[in-house]
Design a protein around this motif. Structure first.
Motif, PDB file in Angstrom:
ATOM      1  N   THR A  90       1.019  -1.135  -0.071  1.00 30.12           N
ATOM      2  CA  THR A  90       0.000  -0.015  -0.017  1.00 30.12           C
ATOM      3  C   THR A  90       0.820   1.084   0.005  1.00 30.12           C
ATOM      4  OG1 THR A  90      -1.759  -1.131   1.285  1.00 30.12           O
ATOM      5  CG2 THR A  90      -1.853   1.288   1.228  1.00 30.12           C
ATOM      6  N   THR A  91       0.903   1.939  -1.120  1.00 34.41           N
ATOM      7  CA  THR A  91       1.876   3.027  -1.043  1.00 34.41           C
ATOM      8  C   THR A  91       1.345   4.350  -0.881  1.00 34.41           C
ATOM      9  OG1 THR A  91       1.228   3.672  -3.413  1.00 34.41           O
ATOM     10  CG2 THR A  91       2.696   1.988  -3.145  1.00 34.41           C
ATOM     11  N   GLY A  92      -0.152   4.634  -0.933  1.00 36.10           N
ATOM     12  CA  GLY A  92      -0.657   5.893  -0.996  1.00 36.10           C
ATOM     13  C   GLY A  92      -0.068   6.876  -1.814  1.00 36.10           C
ATOM     14  N   GLY A  93       0.385   6.353  -2.843  1.00 37.73           N
ATOM     15  CA  GLY A  93       0.666   7.047  -3.983  1.00 37.73           C
ATOM     16  C   GLY A  93       2.027   7.725  -4.044  1.00 37.73           C
ATOM     17  N   SER A  94       2.855   7.264  -2.862  1.00 40.07           N
ATOM     18  CA  SER A  94       3.877   7.805  -2.662  1.00 40.07           C
ATOM     19  C   SER A  94       5.207   6.966  -3.122  1.00 40.07           C
ATOM     20  CB  SER A  94       4.274   8.038  -1.142  1.00 40.07           C
ATOM     21  OG  SER A  94       5.632   8.680  -0.598  1.00 40.07           O
ATOM     22  N   LYS A  95       6.196   7.221  -3.729  1.00 46.11           N
ATOM     23  CA  LYS A  95       7.296   6.777  -4.221  1.00 46.11           C
ATOM     24  C   LYS A  95       8.180   6.247  -2.922  1.00 46.11           C
ATOM     25  CE  LYS A  95      11.228   6.570  -7.627  1.00 46.11           C
ATOM     26  NZ  LYS A  95      11.820   7.379  -8.630  1.00 46.11           N
ATOM     27  N   GLU A  96       8.141   7.027  -1.846  1.00 45.10           N
ATOM     28  CA  GLU A  96       8.705   6.544  -0.431  1.00 45.10           C
ATOM     29  C   GLU A  96       8.233   5.335  -0.054  1.00 45.10           C
ATOM     30  OE1 GLU A  96      11.491   7.956   1.058  1.00 45.10           O
ATOM     31  OE2 GLU A  96      11.941   9.308  -0.517  1.00 45.10           O
ATOM     32  N   TRP A  97       6.982   5.079  -0.317  1.00 42.83           N
ATOM     33  CA  TRP A  97       6.180   3.674   0.119  1.00 42.83           C
ATOM     34  C   TRP A  97       6.201   2.700  -0.864  1.00 42.83           C
ATOM     35  CZ3 TRP A  97       1.995   6.664   3.492  1.00 42.83           C
ATOM     36  CH2 TRP A  97       2.633   7.254   4.607  1.00 42.83           C
ATOM     37  N   LYS A 122      -4.868  -2.845  -6.798  1.00 47.37           N
ATOM     38  CA  LYS A 122      -4.699  -1.492  -6.160  1.00 47.37           C
ATOM     39  C   LYS A 122      -4.583  -0.428  -7.252  1.00 47.37           C
ATOM     40  CE  LYS A 122      -4.437  -2.232  -1.684  1.00 47.37           C
ATOM     41  NZ  LYS A 122      -3.180  -1.882  -1.027  1.00 47.37           N
ATOM     42  N   THR A 123      -5.575   0.687  -7.243  1.00 48.84           N
ATOM     43  CA  THR A 123      -5.497   1.642  -8.206  1.00 48.84           C
ATOM     44  C   THR A 123      -4.698   3.048  -7.808  1.00 48.84           C
ATOM     45  OG1 THR A 123      -7.326   2.514  -7.300  1.00 48.84           O
ATOM     46  CG2 THR A 123      -7.772   0.840  -9.192  1.00 48.84           C
ATOM     47  N   HIS A 124      -4.301   3.618  -8.652  1.00 46.97           N
ATOM     48  CA  HIS A 124      -3.330   4.806  -8.475  1.00 46.97           C
ATOM     49  C   HIS A 124      -3.981   5.961  -8.036  1.00 46.97           C
ATOM     50  CE1 HIS A 124       0.729   4.428 -10.126  1.00 46.97           C
ATOM     51  NE2 HIS A 124       0.129   3.560 -11.257  1.00 46.97           N
ATOM     52  N   THR A 125      -3.257   6.553  -7.178  1.00 45.85           N
ATOM     53  CA  THR A 125      -3.791   7.857  -6.546  1.00 45.85           C
ATOM     54  C   THR A 125      -2.879   8.814  -6.588  1.00 45.85           C
ATOM     55  OG1 THR A 125      -4.519   8.598  -4.317  1.00 45.85           O
ATOM     56  CG2 THR A 125      -3.169   6.940  -4.069  1.00 45.85           C
ATOM     57  N   VAL A 126      -3.126  10.178  -6.397  1.00 42.25           N
ATOM     58  CA  VAL A 126      -2.517  11.291  -5.971  1.00 42.25           C
ATOM     59  C   VAL A 126      -1.648  11.179  -4.772  1.00 42.25           C
ATOM     60  CG1 VAL A 126      -2.093  13.884  -5.477  1.00 42.25           C
ATOM     61  CG2 VAL A 126      -3.957  13.065  -7.187  1.00 42.25           C
ATOM     62  N   GLU A 127      -0.640  11.369  -4.472  1.00 40.79           N
ATOM     63  CA  GLU A 127       0.309  11.109  -3.440  1.00 40.79           C
ATOM     64  C   GLU A 127      -0.493  11.626  -2.105  1.00 40.79           C
ATOM     65  OE1 GLU A 127       4.866  10.950  -1.950  1.00 40.79           O
ATOM     66  OE2 GLU A 127       4.425  12.268  -3.239  1.00 40.79           O
ATOM     67  N   TRP A 128      -0.756  10.610  -1.256  1.00 41.67           N
ATOM     68  CA  TRP A 128      -1.521  10.737  -0.066  1.00 41.67           C
ATOM     69  C   TRP A 128      -2.802  11.637  -0.154  1.00 41.67           C
ATOM     70  CZ3 TRP A 128       3.406  13.463   2.141  1.00 41.67           C
ATOM     71  CH2 TRP A 128       4.347  12.309   2.355  1.00 41.67           C
ATOM     72  N   ALA A 129      -3.442  11.326  -1.534  1.00 33.72           N
ATOM     73  CA  ALA A 129      -4.719  11.731  -1.741  1.00 33.72           C
ATOM     74  C   ALA A 129      -4.872  13.262  -1.683  1.00 33.72           C
ATOM     75  CB  ALA A 129      -5.534  10.907  -0.739  1.00 33.72           C
ATOM     76  N   ASN A 136       0.455  12.558 -10.531  1.00 34.55           N
ATOM     77  CA  ASN A 136       1.251  11.968  -9.645  1.00 34.55           C
ATOM     78  C   ASN A 136       2.686  12.094 -10.342  1.00 34.55           C
ATOM     79  OD1 ASN A 136       3.089  10.085  -8.243  1.00 34.55           O
ATOM     80  ND2 ASN A 136       1.077   9.309  -7.244  1.00 34.55           N
ATOM     81  N   ALA A 137       3.559  12.947  -9.991  1.00 35.07           N
ATOM     82  CA  ALA A 137       4.779  13.322 -10.697  1.00 35.07           C
ATOM     83  C   ALA A 137       5.743  12.053 -10.444  1.00 35.07           C
ATOM     84  CB  ALA A 137       5.399  14.622  -9.946  1.00 35.07           C
ATOM     85  N   LEU A 138       5.848  11.309  -9.458  1.00 34.45           N
ATOM     86  CA  LEU A 138       6.864  10.269  -9.320  1.00 34.45           C
ATOM     87  C   LEU A 138       6.283   9.016  -9.757  1.00 34.45           C
ATOM     88  CD1 LEU A 138       8.319  11.519  -6.012  1.00 34.45           C
ATOM     89  CD2 LEU A 138       8.914  12.064  -8.509  1.00 34.45           C
ATOM     90  N   ASP A 335       6.076  14.203  -4.331  1.00 40.33           N
ATOM     91  CA  ASP A 335       5.828  15.068  -5.375  1.00 40.33           C
ATOM     92  C   ASP A 335       5.782  16.328  -4.921  1.00 40.33           C
ATOM     93  OD1 ASP A 335       3.756  16.618  -6.961  1.00 40.33           O
ATOM     94  OD2 ASP A 335       2.799  14.592  -7.567  1.00 40.33           O
ATOM     95  N   PRO A 336       6.508  17.250  -5.754  1.00 39.66           N
ATOM     96  CA  PRO A 336       6.739  18.859  -5.243  1.00 39.66           C
ATOM     97  C   PRO A 336       5.406  19.595  -4.929  1.00 39.66           C
ATOM     98  CG  PRO A 336       7.353  18.281  -7.614  1.00 39.66           C
ATOM     99  CD  PRO A 336       6.882  17.141  -7.000  1.00 39.66           C
ATOM    100  N   ASN A 337       4.202  19.306  -5.947  1.00 39.53           N
ATOM    101  CA  ASN A 337       3.123  19.830  -5.574  1.00 39.53           C
ATOM    102  C   ASN A 337       2.312  19.509  -4.328  1.00 39.53           C
ATOM    103  OD1 ASN A 337       2.884  21.322  -8.240  1.00 39.53           O
ATOM    104  ND2 ASN A 337       2.964  19.292  -9.323  1.00 39.53           N
ATOM    105  N   VAL A 338       2.368  18.115  -4.224  1.00 36.93           N
ATOM    106  CA  VAL A 338       1.824  17.624  -2.729  1.00 36.93           C
ATOM    107  C   VAL A 338       2.622  18.215  -1.696  1.00 36.93           C
ATOM    108  CG1 VAL A 338       1.508  15.572  -1.309  1.00 36.93           C
ATOM    109  CG2 VAL A 338       0.976  15.688  -3.940  1.00 36.93           C
ATOM    110  N   ARG A 339       4.081  18.296  -1.708  1.00 37.49           N
ATOM    111  CA  ARG A 339       4.782  18.760  -0.605  1.00 37.49           C
ATOM    112  C   ARG A 339       4.362  20.106  -0.313  1.00 37.49           C
ATOM    113  NH1 ARG A 339       9.855  17.610   1.309  1.00 37.49           N
ATOM    114  NH2 ARG A 339      10.622  16.211  -0.535  1.00 37.49           N
ATOM    115  N   GLN A 340       4.292  21.203  -1.469  1.00 41.96           N
ATOM    116  CA  GLN A 340       3.699  22.505  -1.192  1.00 41.96           C
ATOM    117  C   GLN A 340       2.499  22.618  -0.550  1.00 41.96           C
ATOM    118  OE1 GLN A 340       3.646  24.574  -4.892  1.00 41.96           O
ATOM    119  NE2 GLN A 340       2.826  26.439  -3.915  1.00 41.96           N
ATOM    120  N   ARG A 341       1.442  21.716  -0.994  1.00 43.15           N
ATOM    121  CA  ARG A 341       0.059  21.861  -0.214  1.00 43.15           C
ATOM    122  C   ARG A 341       0.303  21.376   1.289  1.00 43.15           C
ATOM    123  NH1 ARG A 341      -1.500  18.562  -5.113  1.00 43.15           N
ATOM    124  NH2 ARG A 341      -1.831  19.971  -6.626  1.00 43.15           N
ATOM    125  N   VAL A 342       0.906  20.246   1.430  1.00 41.82           N
ATOM    126  CA  VAL A 342       1.095  19.994   2.931  1.00 41.82           C
ATOM    127  C   VAL A 342       1.713  20.972   3.624  1.00 41.82           C
ATOM    128  CG1 VAL A 342       1.851  18.129   4.252  1.00 41.82           C
ATOM    129  CG2 VAL A 342       0.773  17.232   2.248  1.00 41.82           C
TER     130      VAL A 342
END
Length: 462
Positions: A90-97, A122-129, A136-138, A335-342
């Motif tokens: 289960t990655t949550g859309g994250s390359k780190e996971w 399992k289907t793709h998601t934006v990183e951490w939704a 999803n850049a990565l 993902d740089p866009n997700v990082r910015q939002r968080v």
């Protein structure tokens, strides 16, 4: 045989019951289509062929013994890669996971398994939704199947789930919705998408983003299918049929006599809306009126733009509290866009966070009071149809303009197919209801879909 891939759950259940096809053969059709089309569409990040076929064979054994578990027994579904399944990634859309193995199974998945659902993968998601565009850049952005020549956005964050259902790679799929993550991709891919009330479906074992706003939802071909899956996500298997379910909730009927639907004049949309979207919503309004619904027009008691912004701030505040250890480390591949939002959430201190929660609670009350005497608000799901991926401005929040206020007010909502624009790109309309009134929205949509055919169209894939 590929025609089975675009049947409704109700049709597939009938085929299985009549032994026109076995659950194993049906599952092989979907697995074959995934093998053929997923490299282009990128709907799935992981596929479970051996497990899926074993689950299908178990369904066939039950059916031979006269012990079918109901509508969903043997129905192949996709699962958003936020839902834990013990022993799977289960990655949550994250390359780190990308190699993260789940040690538990989400309660909603256990419920679906109890109904005999066959889990395809399992289907793709934006990183951490955290994102409405579906990018999803990565790990790669799923491709909207309605354009064979250009990569267009699928909508997010439940991007892969919507693409899978639209393209005939699953009969239904599970998604989550925190600010529009079911309804946006449902609208852009021409499927039906149900956003449930927070707390209605258990989120135990679903990777969190915002515990105040996270909800589990579903993508299907039609509202009746969504009602079946919605019921299964809450309840143990039963012998009741969909008509009985509607009857239990006082919603039986072939028309909308007695239902009250609110519509907004175009000037109250507060944002520019593509002409095809406006026309599609008007058609749905006309269908509802022809079915006997009473239409009312009244202004919302708040600004949708303000509600959208406040919802975004609450997502960021809680998202920061969940993911700050990962976001704060510049070495981690995020993902740089997700990082910015968080990162926007780190500026919301405990006092401001408490104020946001108080405003969120107040808005729930305001919404319920405003909806008194109204069964649904009918508005666009998105302001425009699917953009080319290379034209997306991630700093814009306009894609979620009509969805985030729903999360902010604690409501439930349903995106339904409302036609196509001149480029043959799907248009979605949104029914918004009171908290815990999902069956009301589903019944309204069911009647409308009996009068229209938009939900019966599917893209030419491949």
């Amino acid at each position: 045989m590929d025609n089975y891939a675009f049947c409704s759950i109700i049709e597939l259940a009938a085929h299985l019951e009549l032994k026109n096809i076995s659950a194993e053969a049906l599952t092989r059709i979907f697995l074959s289509r995934i093998d053929k089309h997923n490299q282009l569409l990128n709907a799935y990040i992981n596929v479970f062929p051996e497990q899926a076929l074993e689950q299908a064979r178990e369904s066939d054994v039950r059916r031979k013994k006269g012990m079918s578990l109901g509508w969903l027994d043997g129905i192949p579904m996709g699962i958003k890669d936020l839902c834990e399944i013990e022993g799977s990634i289960t990655t949550g859309g994250s390359k780190e996971w990308i190699n993260r193995i789940s040690t538990e199974t989400a309660e909603v998945i256990e419920k679906l398994r109890a109904h005999g659902v066959v889990i395809l993968g399992k289907t793709h998601t934006v990183e951490w939704a955290f994102g409405g565009w579906g990018t999803n850049a990565l790990l790669g952005t799923p491709r909207n199947p309605w354009d064979r020549w250009q990569h267009r956005i699928p909508g997010g964050s439940s991007s892969g789930s919507a693409v899978a259902v639209a393209a005939g790679l699953a009969a239904a799929a599970i998604g989550t919705d925190t600010g529009g993550s079911v309804r946006i991709p449902a609208a852009l891919n021409s499927v039906t998408g149900l956003k449930t009330t927070v707390g209605r479906i258990a989120t135990q074992g679903v990777l969190p983003l915002s515990h105040s706003l996270d909800s589990v939802g579903v993508f299907t071909r039609c509202a009746d299918d969504a009602a079946i899956v919605f019921d299964a996500m809450m309840n143990a298997p039963a012998q009741s049929r969909l008509q009985e379910n509607y009857r239990i909730h006082g919603l039986e009927g072939a028309d909308l006599g007695g239902k009250v639907i609110c519509v907004l004049p175009d000037e109250q949309y507060e944002t520019q809306v593509q002409r095809s979207v406006r026309l599609g919503v008007r058609d749905m309004v006309r269908m509802a009126e022809m079915a006997g619904a009473k239409l009312v027009r009244k202004a919302l008691p708040f600004s949708m733009e303000t509600a959208m912004n406040n919802c975004g701030r609450l997502i960021a505040a809680e998202g920061w509290r969940v993911h700050k250890e990962h976001i704060a480390d510049p070495e981690k591949q995020i993902d740089p866009n997700v990082r910015q939002r968080v990162l926007a959430g780190q500026n919301i201190d405990d006092r401001n966070y408490a104020e946001l929660l108080a405003q969120h609670a107040a808005m729930k009350t305001i919404w319920q009071e405003w909806m008194d005497g109204v069964d649904a608000l009918l508005i666009p799901a998105t302001p425009f149809t699917a953009l080319p991926l290379n034209q997306v401005d991630e700093n814009s929040t306009s894609i979620g303009f009509f969805t985030r206020f729903v999360n902010w007010t604690g409501a439930c909502a349903l995106s339904i197919q409302a036609g196509f624009d001149p480029q043959n790109l799907p248009v979605g309309a949104q029914l918004v209801g009171k908290a815990n009134h999902e069956y009301t929205l589903l019944q309204i949509a069911s009647v409308i879909q009996r009068m229209t055919a938009w939900h019966a169209y599917h893209p030419m894939v491949g």
